[in-house]
Design a protein around this motif. Structure first.
Motif, PDB file in Angstrom:
ATOM      1  N   MET A   1     -45.212  30.768 -59.750  1.00  0.00           N
ATOM      2  CA  MET A   1     -45.107  32.222 -59.615  1.00  0.00           C
ATOM      3  C   MET A   1     -44.371  32.632 -58.341  1.00  0.00           C
ATOM      4  O   MET A   1     -43.670  33.634 -58.308  1.00  0.00           O
ATOM      5  CB  MET A   1     -46.504  32.864 -59.639  1.00  0.00           C
ATOM      6  CG  MET A   1     -47.119  32.952 -61.011  1.00  0.00           C
ATOM      7  SD  MET A   1     -45.999  33.560 -62.270  1.00  0.00           S
ATOM      8  CE  MET A   1     -45.727  35.226 -61.737  1.00  0.00           C
ATOM      9  N   MET A   2     -44.542  31.811 -57.305  1.00  0.00           N
ATOM     10  CA  MET A   2     -43.814  32.099 -56.067  1.00  0.00           C
ATOM     11  C   MET A   2     -42.307  32.111 -56.341  1.00  0.00           C
ATOM     12  O   MET A   2     -41.575  32.997 -55.914  1.00  0.00           O
ATOM     13  CB  MET A   2     -44.164  31.020 -55.050  1.00  0.00           C
ATOM     14  CG  MET A   2     -43.445  31.120 -53.762  1.00  0.00           C
ATOM     15  SD  MET A   2     -43.928  29.766 -52.683  1.00  0.00           S
ATOM     16  CE  MET A   2     -42.896  28.468 -53.274  1.00  0.00           C
ATOM     17  N   VAL A   3     -41.879  31.110 -57.108  1.00  0.00           N
ATOM     18  CA  VAL A   3     -40.466  31.022 -57.457  1.00  0.00           C
ATOM     19  C   VAL A   3     -40.061  32.195 -58.349  1.00  0.00           C
ATOM     20  O   VAL A   3     -39.001  32.800 -58.164  1.00  0.00           O
ATOM     21  CB  VAL A   3     -40.185  29.663 -58.132  1.00  0.00           C
ATOM     22  CG1 VAL A   3     -38.834  29.653 -58.791  1.00  0.00           C
ATOM     23  CG2 VAL A   3     -40.309  28.552 -57.117  1.00  0.00           C
TER      24      VAL A   3
ATOM     25  N   THR B   1     -49.500  23.358 -59.257  1.00  0.00           N
ATOM     26  CA  THR B   1     -48.790  23.231 -57.972  1.00  0.00           C
ATOM     27  C   THR B   1     -48.842  24.542 -57.199  1.00  0.00           C
ATOM     28  O   THR B   1     -48.651  24.565 -55.993  1.00  0.00           O
ATOM     29  CB  THR B   1     -47.311  22.887 -58.188  1.00  0.00           C
ATOM     30  OG1 THR B   1     -46.717  23.947 -58.918  1.00  0.00           O
ATOM     31  CG2 THR B   1     -47.155  21.581 -58.924  1.00  0.00           C
ATOM     32  N   GLY B   2     -49.071  25.634 -57.911  1.00  0.00           N
ATOM     33  CA  GLY B   2     -49.071  26.927 -57.234  1.00  0.00           C
ATOM     34  C   GLY B   2     -47.708  27.313 -56.699  1.00  0.00           C
ATOM     35  O   GLY B   2     -47.586  28.038 -55.717  1.00  0.00           O
ATOM     36  N   LEU B   3     -46.672  26.800 -57.346  1.00  0.00           N
ATOM     37  CA  LEU B   3     -45.315  27.144 -56.901  1.00  0.00           C
ATOM     38  C   LEU B   3     -44.583  28.003 -57.917  1.00  0.00           C
ATOM     39  O   LEU B   3     -43.671  28.741 -57.581  1.00  0.00           O
ATOM     40  CB  LEU B   3     -44.500  25.861 -56.694  1.00  0.00           C
ATOM     41  CG  LEU B   3     -44.935  24.982 -55.537  1.00  0.00           C
ATOM     42  CD1 LEU B   3     -44.157  23.691 -55.555  1.00  0.00           C
ATOM     43  CD2 LEU B   3     -44.724  25.717 -54.233  1.00  0.00           C
TER      44      LEU B   3
ATOM     45  N   TYR C   1     -48.723  27.726 -53.180  1.00  0.00           N
ATOM     46  CA  TYR C   1     -49.801  26.751 -53.408  1.00  0.00           C
ATOM     47  C   TYR C   1     -51.075  27.384 -53.949  1.00  0.00           C
ATOM     48  O   TYR C   1     -52.124  26.759 -53.931  1.00  0.00           O
ATOM     49  CB  TYR C   1     -50.137  25.960 -52.130  1.00  0.00           C
ATOM     50  CG  TYR C   1     -48.917  25.408 -51.461  1.00  0.00           C
ATOM     51  CD1 TYR C   1     -48.178  24.408 -52.063  1.00  0.00           C
ATOM     52  CD2 TYR C   1     -48.471  25.916 -50.244  1.00  0.00           C
ATOM     53  CE1 TYR C   1     -47.031  23.919 -51.468  1.00  0.00           C
ATOM     54  CE2 TYR C   1     -47.330  25.435 -49.647  1.00  0.00           C
ATOM     55  CZ  TYR C   1     -46.615  24.432 -50.261  1.00  0.00           C
ATOM     56  OH  TYR C   1     -45.488  23.952 -49.673  1.00  0.00           O
ATOM     57  N   TYR C   2     -50.991  28.629 -54.418  1.00  0.00           N
ATOM     58  CA  TYR C   2     -52.200  29.192 -55.009  1.00  0.00           C
ATOM     59  C   TYR C   2     -52.250  28.805 -56.484  1.00  0.00           C
ATOM     60  O   TYR C   2     -51.383  29.181 -57.274  1.00  0.00           O
ATOM     61  CB  TYR C   2     -52.241  30.718 -54.862  1.00  0.00           C
ATOM     62  CG  TYR C   2     -53.420  31.283 -55.609  1.00  0.00           C
ATOM     63  CD1 TYR C   2     -54.712  31.049 -55.149  1.00  0.00           C
ATOM     64  CD2 TYR C   2     -53.248  31.983 -56.789  1.00  0.00           C
ATOM     65  CE1 TYR C   2     -55.800  31.514 -55.850  1.00  0.00           C
ATOM     66  CE2 TYR C   2     -54.336  32.453 -57.496  1.00  0.00           C
ATOM     67  CZ  TYR C   2     -55.608  32.213 -57.023  1.00  0.00           C
ATOM     68  OH  TYR C   2     -56.692  32.660 -57.722  1.00  0.00           O
ATOM     69  N   SER C   3     -53.258  28.058 -56.844  1.00  0.00           N
ATOM     70  CA  SER C   3     -53.385  27.613 -58.223  1.00  0.00           C
ATOM     71  C   SER C   3     -54.846  27.496 -58.575  1.00  0.00           C
ATOM     72  O   SER C   3     -55.681  27.143 -57.741  1.00  0.00           O
ATOM     73  CB  SER C   3     -52.695  26.261 -58.395  1.00  0.00           C
ATOM     74  OG  SER C   3     -52.943  25.781 -59.693  1.00  0.00           O
TER      75      SER C   3
ATOM     76  N   GLY D   1     -56.650  35.171 -68.890  1.00  0.00           N
ATOM     77  CA  GLY D   1     -56.537  36.321 -68.002  1.00  0.00           C
ATOM     78  C   GLY D   1     -56.856  35.982 -66.554  1.00  0.00           C
ATOM     79  O   GLY D   1     -57.116  34.824 -66.210  1.00  0.00           O
ATOM     80  N   MET D   2     -56.826  37.018 -65.729  1.00  0.00           N
ATOM     81  CA  MET D   2     -57.069  36.796 -64.294  1.00  0.00           C
ATOM     82  C   MET D   2     -58.040  37.833 -63.758  1.00  0.00           C
ATOM     83  O   MET D   2     -58.072  38.964 -64.246  1.00  0.00           O
ATOM     84  CB  MET D   2     -55.754  36.911 -63.514  1.00  0.00           C
ATOM     85  CG  MET D   2     -54.896  35.673 -63.589  1.00  0.00           C
ATOM     86  SD  MET D   2     -53.340  35.901 -62.748  1.00  0.00           S
ATOM     87  CE  MET D   2     -52.344  36.617 -64.037  1.00  0.00           C
ATOM     88  N   THR D   3     -58.778  37.435 -62.736  1.00  0.00           N
ATOM     89  CA  THR D   3     -59.637  38.408 -62.057  1.00  0.00           C
ATOM     90  C   THR D   3     -58.763  39.217 -61.093  1.00  0.00           C
ATOM     91  O   THR D   3     -57.614  38.856 -60.826  1.00  0.00           O
ATOM     92  CB  THR D   3     -60.723  37.709 -61.229  1.00  0.00           C
ATOM     93  OG1 THR D   3     -60.073  36.925 -60.230  1.00  0.00           O
ATOM     94  CG2 THR D   3     -61.595  36.811 -62.082  1.00  0.00           C
TER      95      THR D   3
HETATM   96  P1  ADP Z   1     -49.640  26.709 -61.313  1.00  0.00           P
HETATM   97  O1  ADP Z   1     -49.197  27.045 -62.723  1.00  0.00           O
HETATM   98  O2  ADP Z   1     -49.123  25.390 -60.847  1.00  0.00           O
HETATM   99  O3  ADP Z   1     -51.116  26.818 -61.132  1.00  0.00           O
HETATM  100  P2  ADP Z   1     -48.311  29.161 -60.682  1.00  0.00           P
HETATM  101  O4  ADP Z   1     -47.730  29.697 -59.419  1.00  0.00           O
HETATM  102  O5  ADP Z   1     -47.407  29.021 -61.835  1.00  0.00           O
HETATM  103  O6  ADP Z   1     -48.993  27.775 -60.330  1.00  0.00           O
HETATM  104  O7  ADP Z   1     -49.505  30.101 -61.070  1.00  0.00           O
HETATM  105  C1  ADP Z   1     -50.497  30.386 -60.124  1.00  0.00           C
HETATM  106  C2  ADP Z   1     -51.800  30.812 -60.752  1.00  0.00           C
HETATM  107  O8  ADP Z   1     -51.651  32.077 -61.368  1.00  0.00           O
HETATM  108  C3  ADP Z   1     -52.268  29.908 -61.858  1.00  0.00           C
HETATM  109  O9  ADP Z   1     -53.004  28.806 -61.344  1.00  0.00           O
HETATM  110  C4  ADP Z   1     -53.166  30.830 -62.688  1.00  0.00           C
HETATM  111  O10 ADP Z   1     -54.435  30.950 -62.105  1.00  0.00           O
HETATM  112  C5  ADP Z   1     -52.498  32.187 -62.499  1.00  0.00           C
HETATM  113  N1  ADP Z   1     -51.701  32.579 -63.674  1.00  0.00           N
HETATM  114  C6  ADP Z   1     -50.366  32.612 -63.772  1.00  0.00           C
HETATM  115  N2  ADP Z   1     -49.963  33.045 -64.984  1.00  0.00           N
HETATM  116  C7  ADP Z   1     -51.076  33.296 -65.672  1.00  0.00           C
HETATM  117  C8  ADP Z   1     -51.364  33.766 -67.022  1.00  0.00           C
HETATM  118  N3  ADP Z   1     -50.371  34.053 -67.883  1.00  0.00           N
HETATM  119  N4  ADP Z   1     -52.649  33.906 -67.372  1.00  0.00           N
HETATM  120  C9  ADP Z   1     -53.648  33.613 -66.523  1.00  0.00           C
HETATM  121  N5  ADP Z   1     -53.464  33.158 -65.273  1.00  0.00           N
HETATM  122  C10 ADP Z   1     -52.210  32.996 -64.854  1.00  0.00           C
END
Ligand code: ADP
Ligand code: MG
Length: 421
Positions: free
Chosen positions: A379-381, A375-377, A366-368, A353-355
């Protein structure tokens, strides 16, 4: 003070028109002093000057054409054209002394402005304004002198005041406004250029980092493979690693390309179920490694419109993240729902999960949270593809419980209907 009053009125007309011209030119975003554009508006304004000119006696027209000729000549290099327009327009009012003084005064002015134009633009802005104002003062004085010689005006003080004060004032105001608008535009263009440069620099840094790592690893294993006495089992293992490393480099490149060109190349009908099953097949090995179990529930129907490869990329990124969010195994649910207007795709995991803050920053370049592995790319894509396909995403996440991504795309049928209507 009839002439002065008229001149002030004319000046305000010019300023009003100039205001709209500038606003409109700025909106159309190709705000450059292009000749055709300037000529068109200058001639309209000249015509207005003549329409609202003051003619106390039939031989002389008092108007502000001088302002336009000076501004147009200096700023747009259309001095000669404007002088020709002035002479023709003045000709319609009769071929008499006033007409000849116009030629006498404006023809040399046109030539001087034409010669001055290249030099003018090499001057700093402040000096340009000074040059414009001083030119108009000189013309004012010359106008007053020719006026005195040709047809002395009845109300001398009024005519003198009107010609000596108002044109330089008008030229000063207008050139100031032009410089102001131009400076704003320059600043804006500069900003865009710097931003682009920054993006390229960041990208270069990231590419070299993100791609060099897997490539270096791959090269290392290829060197090991060159050993003659390698047992087949080891050889197989190394090859698998090389393949994985190369694939990860390929992913990075693919993500960059998709992001730098989010527009869809090919628009086609995408069978949602078929594509998602393909993505699942690709990710099966990774899922197995992480003891993640796939659960899918696909609607029978459902196709959307878009670029198949980008759709693929989008869900590959999302599902990969979901798997990576469950390092100690878990359940991954992929569901689609069909309605006549929309197709909904839900990707749910039982991962970390996420906060709130992570959720906010999701999709930032680049948020990862994955350290050197991320790579933090991805979700941006994902977001940029969804936007290009006119879809939407909602994300719900709870720390240590899991995350749900809900995508919605216009259905292919609805889209067809929309285009037919
Ligand atoms: P990366 O996978 O290279 O870290 P992404 O852009 O794909 O970069 O994802 C960015 C960040 O979003 C991840 O580092 C993670 O913290 C968070 N995230 C994405 N999808 C999920 C998920 N299904 N569950 C928890 N965190 C997630
Ligand atoms: Mg990712």
């Amino acid at each position: 003070m009839e002439i002065t009053k008229h001149f002030f009125f004319n000046l305000s007309l010019l300023v009003i028109i100039l205001f709209f011209v500038l606003v409109w030119a700025e909106k159309s975003s190709k705000f450059r002093f292009s000749k055709g554009y300037s000529l068109f508006w200058s001639i309209i304004m000249l015509w207005i000057c003549f329409q609202f000119s003051y003619e106390p006696d039939p031989h002389f027209t008092y108007d502000l054409r001088m302002i336009l000729v000076i501004i147009g000549g200096l700023y747009a290099g259309i001095g000669l054209e404007l002088v020709a327009a002035v002479i023709i327009m003045r000709g319609f009012y009769g071929i008499e002394p006033g007409f000849y003084t116009t030629i006498l005064l404006y023809l040399p002015l046109g030539i001087i402005l034409w010669k001055l134009y290249p030099w003018f633009w090499k001057q700093p802005p402040r000096k340009r304004i000074h040059v414009a104002v001083i030119s108009s003062m000189i013309i004012s004085v010359l106008t007053v002198i020719t006026m005195e010689i040709a047809i002395p005006p009845q109300n001398r003080f009024d005519a003198w005041f009107a010609y000596l004060i108002i044109p330089p004032l008008g030229v000063g105001m207008i050139s100031y406004v032009i410089e102001f608008a131009k400076r704003n535009l320059d600043i804006r263009e500069n900003l865009v250029r710097t931003e682009k440069l920054e993006a390229v620099e960041q990208m270069g840094a990231a590419i070299s980092h993100e791609i060099r790592n897997p490539l270096t690893a791959a090269i290392g294993f290829v060197q090991l493979l060159q050993e003659q006495k390698l047992p087949p089992r080891k050889r197989q293992e190394y090859l698998t690693i090389v393949k994985a490393e190369l694939e990860s480099a390929e992913q990075v490149i693919q993500n960059y390309l998709t992001f730098s060109k989010p527009a869809l190349d090919i628009i086609e009908e995408i069978n949602v179920k078929k594509e998602l099953m393909q993505v699942m097949n690709i990710l099966k090995p990774t899922a197995n490694q992480n003891s993640v179990e796939f659960n899918s529930d696909f609607a029978l129907l459902g196709s959307i419109k878009g670029d198949r490869q980008k759709f693929h990329q989008c869900f590959l990124n999302v599902i990969k993240n979901a798997i990576e969010a469950m390092p100690r195994g878990g359940q991954l649910y992929i569901e689609t729902q069909y309605s006549s207007s929309h197709i909904t795709i839900e990707i749910k995991d039982t991962g970390i999960g996420m906060t709130e803050e992570q959720l906010q920053r999701l999709g930032e370049p680049y948020y990862s949270t994955k350290g050197p592995k991320g790579t933090g790319l991805g979700m941006m894509v994902v977001f940029s593809i969804v936007r290009a396909m006119e879809g939407s995403v909602k994300v719900k996440s709870e720390l240590n419980k899991g995350t749900v991504f809900t995508f919605s795309f216009p259905s292919y049928k609805a889209d067809l209907r929309k285009n037919e209507a």
